[in-house]
Design a protein around this motif. Structure first.
Motif, mmCIF file in Angstrom:
data_model
loop_
_atom_site.group_PDB
_atom_site.id
_atom_site.type_symbol
_atom_site.label_atom_id
_atom_site.label_comp_id
_atom_site.label_asym_id
_atom_site.label_seq_id
_atom_site.Cartn_x
_atom_site.Cartn_y
_atom_site.Cartn_z
ATOM 1 N N ARG A 170 1.177 -1.428 -0.117
ATOM 2 C CA ARG A 170 0.014 0.207 -0.074
ATOM 3 C C ARG A 170 1.211 1.180 -0.072
ATOM 4 N NH1 ARG A 170 -5.035 0.716 0.709
ATOM 5 N NH2 ARG A 170 -5.754 -0.871 1.830
ATOM 6 N N ALA A 171 2.406 1.164 0.697
ATOM 7 C CA ALA A 171 3.210 2.051 0.162
ATOM 8 C C ALA A 171 3.516 2.692 -1.092
ATOM 9 C CB ALA A 171 4.461 1.921 1.403
ATOM 10 N N ASN A 172 3.393 1.750 -1.374
ATOM 11 C CA ASN A 172 3.897 2.212 -3.010
ATOM 12 C C ASN A 172 2.672 2.318 -3.606
ATOM 13 O OD1 ASN A 172 4.904 1.544 -5.516
ATOM 14 N ND2 ASN A 172 5.153 -0.576 -5.761
ATOM 15 N N PRO A 173 3.092 3.799 -4.664
ATOM 16 C CA PRO A 173 2.086 5.225 -5.555
ATOM 17 C C PRO A 173 2.282 4.390 -6.636
ATOM 18 C CG PRO A 173 4.457 5.244 -5.502
ATOM 19 C CD PRO A 173 4.632 4.502 -4.310
ATOM 20 N N GLN A 174 2.764 2.989 -6.916
ATOM 21 C CA GLN A 174 2.252 2.464 -7.999
ATOM 22 C C GLN A 174 0.993 2.007 -8.237
ATOM 23 O OE1 GLN A 174 5.964 0.179 -9.380
ATOM 24 N NE2 GLN A 174 4.497 -0.451 -11.184
ATOM 25 N N TRP A 175 0.729 1.589 -6.588
ATOM 26 C CA TRP A 175 -0.964 1.064 -7.517
ATOM 27 C C TRP A 175 -1.986 1.755 -7.441
ATOM 28 C CZ3 TRP A 175 -5.383 2.273 -4.911
ATOM 29 C CH2 TRP A 175 -5.065 3.146 -3.629
ATOM 30 N N GLN A 176 -1.482 3.008 -7.077
ATOM 31 C CA GLN A 176 -2.360 4.247 -7.498
ATOM 32 C C GLN A 176 -2.413 4.162 -9.331
ATOM 33 O OE1 GLN A 176 -1.610 7.862 -5.299
ATOM 34 N NE2 GLN A 176 -1.278 6.593 -3.236
ATOM 35 N N GLU A 177 -1.726 4.695 -9.965
ATOM 36 C CA GLU A 177 -1.928 4.099 -11.698
ATOM 37 C C GLU A 177 -2.277 3.222 -12.001
ATOM 38 O OE1 GLU A 177 0.031 6.298 -12.226
ATOM 39 O OE2 GLU A 177 1.851 7.837 -11.745
ATOM 40 N N LEU A 178 -1.975 2.337 -10.906
ATOM 41 C CA LEU A 178 -2.580 0.637 -11.734
ATOM 42 C C LEU A 178 -4.509 1.033 -11.325
ATOM 43 C CD1 LEU A 178 -1.624 -2.543 -10.295
ATOM 44 C CD2 LEU A 178 -1.582 -1.209 -12.623
ATOM 45 N N ALA A 179 -4.683 1.602 -10.210
ATOM 46 C CA ALA A 179 -6.587 1.713 -9.694
ATOM 47 C C ALA A 179 -7.185 3.073 -11.094
ATOM 48 C CB ALA A 179 -6.363 2.709 -8.912
ATOM 49 N N VAL A 199 -2.580 -4.027 -1.344
ATOM 50 C CA VAL A 199 -3.389 -4.073 -2.181
ATOM 51 C C VAL A 199 -3.330 -5.233 -3.580
ATOM 52 C CG1 VAL A 199 -4.709 -2.505 -4.232
ATOM 53 C CG2 VAL A 199 -2.961 -1.063 -1.951
ATOM 54 N N GLY A 200 -4.013 -5.284 -3.653
ATOM 55 C CA GLY A 200 -4.191 -6.703 -4.831
ATOM 56 C C GLY A 200 -4.501 -6.333 -6.017
ATOM 57 N N PHE A 201 -4.479 -6.844 -6.810
ATOM 58 C CA PHE A 201 -5.053 -6.118 -8.070
ATOM 59 C C PHE A 201 -5.674 -7.394 -9.023
ATOM 60 C CE2 PHE A 201 -0.134 -6.066 -8.172
ATOM 61 C CZ PHE A 201 -0.148 -7.634 -9.670
ATOM 62 N N ALA A 202 -6.216 -7.339 -10.449
ATOM 63 C CA ALA A 202 -6.499 -7.991 -11.302
ATOM 64 C C ALA A 202 -7.136 -7.214 -12.404
ATOM 65 C CB ALA A 202 -8.046 -8.241 -10.955
ATOM 66 N N LEU A 203 -5.790 -8.014 -13.653
ATOM 67 C CA LEU A 203 -5.632 -7.933 -14.338
ATOM 68 C C LEU A 203 -5.496 -8.730 -16.061
ATOM 69 C CD1 LEU A 203 -3.660 -5.706 -16.505
ATOM 70 C CD2 LEU A 203 -2.402 -7.301 -15.449
ATOM 71 N N PRO A 204 -7.292 -8.459 -16.638
ATOM 72 C CA PRO A 204 -7.800 -9.237 -17.539
ATOM 73 C C PRO A 204 -6.559 -9.230 -19.013
ATOM 74 C CG PRO A 204 -9.143 -8.481 -16.455
ATOM 75 C CD PRO A 204 -8.226 -8.138 -15.885
ATOM 76 N N ILE A 205 -5.951 -9.702 -19.537
ATOM 77 C CA ILE A 205 -5.310 -9.792 -20.160
ATOM 78 C C ILE A 205 -5.785 -9.596 -21.663
ATOM 79 C CG2 ILE A 205 -3.171 -10.572 -21.773
ATOM 80 C CD1 ILE A 205 -2.246 -12.516 -19.757
ATOM 81 N N PHE A 235 -8.737 -4.394 -5.998
ATOM 82 C CA PHE A 235 -8.789 -4.501 -4.636
ATOM 83 C C PHE A 235 -8.644 -4.332 -3.276
ATOM 84 C CE2 PHE A 235 -8.010 -7.981 -6.338
ATOM 85 C CZ PHE A 235 -7.100 -8.973 -5.415
ATOM 86 N N ASP A 236 -9.072 -4.205 -2.564
ATOM 87 C CA ASP A 236 -8.192 -4.967 -0.847
ATOM 88 C C ASP A 236 -9.439 -5.169 0.128
ATOM 89 O OD1 ASP A 236 -10.372 -2.261 -0.443
ATOM 90 O OD2 ASP A 236 -8.635 -0.286 0.695
#
Length: 207
Positions: free
Chosen positions: A60-69, A160-166, A117-118
């Motif tokens: 969560r401390a990694n701001p890259q997840w916000q780029e995903l969001a 923070v989790g993520f799902a990435l449909p290819i 998702f969290d």
């Protein structure tokens, strides 16, 4: 990825198997922070969507997840075996000398847009599945339930989790396909004779 036709891999099961076999991928995003990359283990569900779906998590401390969001396109790189190819491997070196060094390798690039998702239950399922995958084969595999529940709960709040449909896949198998049969045999034999395990792995792929 620049892929001459001789090196293009388009067979979906082959691309998906490469993804399954890759233990650590590189996740690349582009947004307000510019280009960002992180190395992450991922779960792959090949049956979800036309090309499969990737699952992972970031701190969560990694701001890259916000780029995903934010929903921009994401690139995930799945590297494979690679090896330096010496001109001395080529049979054609003795014939005309018009040879130069190159590099043989295998790689798959996956593109898509992520859902972040969290939810604690969903995160726990994700980290449990990741753990079980990489603990498999150990005499005494560690499981998420082996740790105190309050500790795991606190750790889940930190990710923070993520799902990435290819949405699309690109595959490249650069294995000297553009050379003569004699040159290909020379490269395979030269790499197989190397003491380097990556060279040997590449030689196996060339067979």
């Amino acid at each position: 990825m620049y892929t001459p036709s001789a090196f293009s891999e388009q067979d979906l099961p082959t691309l998906q198997q490469h993804i399954q076999d890759t233990r650590l991928a590189t996740l690349v995003t582009h947004g307000k922070l510019g280009l960002q990359a992180i190395h992450v283990p991922l779960l792959f569900s090949p049956e979800q969507g036309p090309n499969g779906t990737l699952y992972g998590h970031l701190a969560r401390a990694n701001p890259q997840w916000q780029e995903l969001a934010e929903g921009g396109e994401v690139l995930v790189i799945f590297p494979g075996a690679d090896a330096y190819v010496s001109p001395s491997f080529y049979a054609s070196k003795a014939e005309h000398g018009k040879v130069v060094p190159t590099w043989n390798y295998v790689a798959v690039h996956a593109y898509g847009q992520a859902e972040v998702f969290d939810d604690a239950h969903r995160l726990r399922h994700l980290v449990s599945a990741l753990t079980d995958r990489h603990e498999a084969g150990r005499a005494k595999p560690w499981r998420v339930d082996d740790a105190p529940a309050p500790y795991i709960d606190s750790m889940l709040k930190a990710i923070v989790g993520f799902a990435l449909p290819i949405q699309r896949l690109e595959g490249k198998r650069k294995l000297s396909q553009n050379r003569s049969a004699a040159d290909i045999a020379g490269v395979q034999q030269g790499l197989a004779a190397s003491a380097d395990s990556q060279d040997q792995a590449l030689a196996q792929l060339m067979r």
